[in-house]
Design an enzyme around this catalytic site. Structure first.
Site, PDB file in Angstrom:
ATOM      1  N   ARG A  23      55.738 -47.007 -30.846  1.00  0.00           N
ATOM      2  CA  ARG A  23      54.677 -45.473 -30.074  1.00  0.00           C
ATOM      3  C   ARG A  23      53.592 -46.106 -29.197  1.00  0.00           C
ATOM      4  NH1 ARG A  23      53.907 -40.178 -33.546  1.00  0.00           N
ATOM      5  NH2 ARG A  23      53.147 -42.655 -35.338  1.00  0.00           N
ATOM      6  N   GLN A  47      23.087 -40.931 -32.456  1.00  0.00           N
ATOM      7  CA  GLN A  47      23.459 -40.998 -30.249  1.00  0.00           C
ATOM      8  C   GLN A  47      24.672 -41.803 -30.761  1.00  0.00           C
ATOM      9  OE1 GLN A  47      19.685 -41.531 -28.503  1.00  0.00           O
ATOM     10  NE2 GLN A  47      20.953 -43.116 -27.269  1.00  0.00           N
ATOM     11  N   ARG A  59      24.501 -59.510 -22.817  1.00  0.00           N
ATOM     12  CA  ARG A  59      24.072 -58.029 -23.772  1.00  0.00           C
ATOM     13  C   ARG A  59      22.934 -59.415 -24.754  1.00  0.00           C
ATOM     14  NH1 ARG A  59      24.617 -53.941 -21.110  1.00  0.00           N
ATOM     15  NH2 ARG A  59      26.525 -53.841 -18.993  1.00  0.00           N
ATOM     16  N   HIS A  62      18.620 -57.850 -28.466  1.00  0.00           N
ATOM     17  CA  HIS A  62      18.191 -56.666 -28.660  1.00  0.00           C
ATOM     18  C   HIS A  62      17.766 -56.565 -30.214  1.00  0.00           C
ATOM     19  CE1 HIS A  62      19.860 -56.328 -24.263  1.00  0.00           C
ATOM     20  NE2 HIS A  62      19.236 -56.899 -24.194  1.00  0.00           N
ATOM     21  N   LYS A  71      22.279 -49.222 -36.719  1.00  0.00           N
ATOM     22  CA  LYS A  71      23.831 -49.198 -36.213  1.00  0.00           C
ATOM     23  C   LYS A  71      24.997 -49.367 -36.235  1.00  0.00           C
ATOM     24  CE  LYS A  71      22.542 -52.586 -32.747  1.00  0.00           C
ATOM     25  NZ  LYS A  71      21.501 -52.918 -31.183  1.00  0.00           N
ATOM     26  N   HIS A 118      20.708 -57.869 -31.593  1.00  0.00           N
ATOM     27  CA  HIS A 118      22.239 -58.175 -31.454  1.00  0.00           C
ATOM     28  C   HIS A 118      21.901 -58.374 -29.947  1.00  0.00           C
ATOM     29  CE1 HIS A 118      25.143 -55.309 -29.756  1.00  0.00           C
ATOM     30  NE2 HIS A 118      25.720 -56.198 -31.105  1.00  0.00           N
ATOM     31  N   TYR A 131      28.281 -47.987 -29.995  1.00  0.00           N
ATOM     32  CA  TYR A 131      27.152 -47.907 -31.050  1.00  0.00           C
ATOM     33  C   TYR A 131      26.929 -46.445 -30.822  1.00  0.00           C
ATOM     34  CZ  TYR A 131      26.149 -51.357 -27.592  1.00  0.00           C
ATOM     35  OH  TYR A 131      26.059 -52.868 -26.639  1.00  0.00           O
ATOM     36  N   ASP A 142      11.234 -51.287 -27.872  1.00  0.00           N
ATOM     37  CA  ASP A 142      11.997 -52.386 -27.922  1.00  0.00           C
ATOM     38  C   ASP A 142      11.872 -53.951 -27.703  1.00  0.00           C
ATOM     39  OD1 ASP A 142      14.090 -50.687 -27.042  1.00  0.00           O
ATOM     40  OD2 ASP A 142      13.734 -51.484 -24.980  1.00  0.00           O
TER      41      ASP A 142
END
Length: 180
Positions: A23, A47, A59, A62, A71, A118, A131, A142
């Protein structure tokens, strides 16, 4: 679910065991009890966020000042070359760069403790990254380091695709270290 340590202090790799049959498959992507057994508690303010990137997109890198953020990161669709840099001055692995493949075949995901940078590069035509973050985002905290900073020497596996203006304008590793 197996939990493995990594080359960066406090970073854990969660390795689910998918059940596959005619399946398709079923897998557990997170288990609070297993995570807690390894000291991971993302707390009641967690979150969830998701990004979608095209092949070659980078990306990052950060991070967050202050308390930072913990995270759990995983690829829900496609594959990414996920990169972490330990930016905690008091850490025994300060400055260590580590890379991981996260994909929708093996379902590995990373626990990233506060104080790390990251970033990732999409390896497939479409890559969705999820995340679970331990607290709400505060843009005033940031920080960023250029994805191509020579001091970090991150080896991105593909030619670079789209990069945001924010990531193009990111500072250097040396600047981040100097500002503490």
């Amino acid at each position: 679910m197996e939990v493995r340590t990594t080359d960066i202090d406090g970073v854990l790799l969660f390795v689910p065991t998918p059940f596959r049959d005619g399946r398709g498959l079923f897998t557990r992507t997170f288990d609070t009890a297993i995570a807690a057994g390894h000291g991971v508690d993302l707390g009641p303010q967690a979150q969830d966020s998701q990004s979608r990137s095209w092949r070659g997109t980078v990306r990052g890198m950060h991070g967050r000042r202050g308390r930072g953020e913990a995270k759990l990161v995983r690829a829900a669709h496609g594959a990414v070359h996920d990169v972490l840099v330990d930016a905690r001055p008091s850490s025994p692995t300060f400055g260590v760069v580590a890379a991981f493949r996260l994909d929708d075949e093996d379902f590995h995901h990373l626990y990233v403790p506060p104080g790390l940078l990251h970033g990732f590069q999409a390896l497939t035509d479409v890559a969705d990254v999820c995340y679970r973050i331990d607290r709400p985002h505060d843009p005033s905290e940031d920080v960023g380091v250029a994805h191509d900073d020579p001091d970090l020497a991150i080896a991105w596996p593909l030619p670079l695709g789209p990069i945001s203006d924010r990531d193009r304008a990111a500072g250097s590793w040396a600047e981040l270290v100097a500002t503490g």
